[in-house]
Design an enzyme around this catalytic site. Structure first.
Site, PDB file in Angstrom:
ATOM      1  N   GLY A  10       1.679  -2.794  -6.217  1.00 25.50           N
ATOM      2  CA  GLY A  10       1.533  -1.492  -5.583  1.00 25.50           C
ATOM      3  C   GLY A  10       0.177  -0.890  -5.889  1.00 25.50           C
ATOM      4  O   GLY A  10      -0.827  -1.205  -5.263  1.00 25.50           O
ATOM      5  N   GLY A  11       0.131  -0.018  -6.882  1.00 21.90           N
ATOM      6  CA  GLY A  11      -1.078   0.748  -7.192  1.00 21.90           C
ATOM      7  C   GLY A  11      -2.346  -0.089  -7.305  1.00 21.90           C
ATOM      8  O   GLY A  11      -3.398   0.284  -6.776  1.00 21.90           O
TER       9      GLY A  11
ATOM     10  N   SER B 113       4.006  -2.425 -11.778  1.00 20.69           N
ATOM     11  CA  SER B 113       2.828  -2.198 -12.622  1.00 20.69           C
ATOM     12  C   SER B 113       2.055  -3.481 -12.936  1.00 20.69           C
ATOM     13  O   SER B 113       1.499  -3.629 -14.025  1.00 20.69           O
ATOM     14  CB  SER B 113       3.211  -1.451 -13.907  1.00 20.69           C
ATOM     15  OG  SER B 113       3.700  -0.149 -13.587  1.00 20.69           O
TER      16      SER B 113
ATOM     17  N   TRP C  81       0.810  -1.225   0.000  1.00 18.23           N
ATOM     18  CA  TRP C  81       0.000   0.000   0.000  1.00 18.23           C
ATOM     19  C   TRP C  81       0.842   1.275   0.000  1.00 18.23           C
ATOM     20  O   TRP C  81       0.305   2.372  -0.189  1.00 18.23           O
ATOM     21  CB  TRP C  81      -0.926   0.021   1.222  1.00 18.23           C
ATOM     22  CG  TRP C  81      -1.951  -1.055   1.250  1.00 18.23           C
ATOM     23  CD1 TRP C  81      -2.183  -2.022   0.295  1.00 18.23           C
ATOM     24  CD2 TRP C  81      -2.905  -1.295   2.299  1.00 18.23           C
ATOM     25  NE1 TRP C  81      -3.213  -2.841   0.690  1.00 18.23           N
ATOM     26  CE2 TRP C  81      -3.677  -2.413   1.912  1.00 18.23           C
ATOM     27  CE3 TRP C  81      -3.180  -0.673   3.523  1.00 18.23           C
ATOM     28  CZ2 TRP C  81      -4.704  -2.924   2.717  1.00 18.23           C
ATOM     29  CZ3 TRP C  81      -4.196  -1.179   4.323  1.00 18.23           C
ATOM     30  CH2 TRP C  81      -4.949  -2.296   3.909  1.00 18.23           C
TER      31      TRP C  81
ATOM     32  N   GLY D 159       5.180   1.811 -10.589  1.00 16.07           N
ATOM     33  CA  GLY D 159       4.320   2.984 -10.602  1.00 16.07           C
ATOM     34  C   GLY D 159       4.299   3.728 -11.919  1.00 16.07           C
ATOM     35  O   GLY D 159       3.783   4.838 -12.003  1.00 16.07           O
TER      36      GLY D 159
HETATM   37  P1  PGA Z   1       3.352  -0.692  -8.651  1.00 17.63           P
HETATM   38  O1  PGA Z   1       4.334  -0.817  -7.373  1.00 17.63           O
HETATM   39  O2  PGA Z   1       2.572  -1.986  -8.727  1.00 17.63           O
HETATM   40  O3  PGA Z   1       2.482   0.493  -8.347  1.00 17.63           O
HETATM   41  O4  PGA Z   1       4.215  -0.508  -9.836  1.00 17.63           O
HETATM   42  C1  PGA Z   1       4.966  -2.028  -7.062  1.00 17.63           C
HETATM   43  C2  PGA Z   1       5.832  -1.865  -5.851  1.00 17.63           C
HETATM   44  O5  PGA Z   1       6.476  -0.818  -5.687  1.00 17.63           O
HETATM   45  O6  PGA Z   1       5.918  -2.778  -4.995  1.00 17.63           O
END
Ligand code: PGA
Length: 250
Positions: free
Chosen positions: A233-234, A212, A13, A175
């Site tokens: 992440g996102g 991503s 998160w 990200g």
């Molecule tokens: P993301 O981040 O899925 O938003 O690219 C992954 C992470 O930093 O663990």
């Protein structure tokens, strides 16, 4: 994904969600994840929401990991949190060496000490590695990952296999919406497995891809033979989208 290794999908998160938001997310997620599915699931809330998340997920198979852990047991380390403190609020694991932490100053030696301290305390540790775009363009990805894995596991032993996970996260994919291709993810995760195999049983080690990952690309990434799940992440901030990635792993 190999049939012998149970996949893990972890949602990082980062610096998102209040206590109330974390609770709402966890309650929603618990209703969306099939407890019988052959996949381990973890959420990684900020320190402030760990306890509420652990309480909301009590009685489910969904684990709670912190986003970092300090190597010392206690002491004059302003702003840091120890493994014992994480266990005290119900955490089951911790990320170590995320590229955003490394960019903030965490060194390879600290990563190695945190892997050791976390595992010794009884946490699952997800050690992160991954190269920048400049490193990839220079053709130095393999050397970079090899060094990060060797140095990060400098204090690890073969006995750590049950508590150790490694996440390969190319910085250029984090990200950015620019995901590594399945071939790129496979190639790097195979390198991670081979290098880590000098310390632990590489065939048992779970190696995740991160960068991503979303519901649309998760299945093909996790279908790669050396990709045993995802660090998200996102797309982990919304329970529907995270649950869809979990379902893709199962
Ligand atoms: P993301 O981040 O899925 O938003 O690219 C992954 C992470 O930093 O663990």
């Amino acid at each position: 994904m190999s049939s012998g290794r149970r996949p893990l999908v972890a949602g990082n998160w980062k610096m998102h969600k209040t206590v109330a938001e974390a609770r709402g997310f966890c309650e929603a997620l618990a209703g969306m994840v099939d407890p019988a599915a052959p996949v381990d699931v973890a959420v990684c809330p900020p320190f402030t929401a760990l306890q509420a998340s652990a309480e909301a997920l009590a009685g489910t198979a969904i684990a709670v990991y912190a986003q970092n852990v300090h190597e010392a047991a206690s002491g004059a380390h302003t702003g840091e949190v120890s493994a014992a403190m994480l266990l005290d609020v119900g955490a089951d694991g911790a990320l170590v060496g995320h590229s955003e932490r490394r960019a903030a100053g965490d060194t390879d030696a600290q990563v190695a000490a945190r892997v050791r301290a976390g595992i010794d305390a009884g946490l699952i540790v997800v050690m992160c590695c991954g190269e920048s775009l400049d490193t990839r363009r220079a053709g130095e990805t393999e050397a970079w990952i090899t060094r990060q894995v060797r140095e990060g596991l400098a204090q690890a032993t073969a006995a750590d296999i049950d508590r150790l996970v490694i996440a390969y996260e190319p910085i250029w994919a984090i990200g950015t919406g620019e995901t590594a291709t399945p071939d790129q993810a496979q190639e790097a995760c195979a390198i991670v497995r081979a290098v880590a195999g000098g310390v632990v049983d590489g065939q048992q080690l779970r190696v995740l891809y991160g960068g991503s990952v979303n519901p649309g690309n998760a299945a093909e990434l996790m279908a790669c033979p050396d990709v045993d799940g995802a660090l998200v992440g996102g797309a982990s901030l919304d329970p529907e989208s995270f649950a869809a990635i979990v379902a893709a792993a199962a």
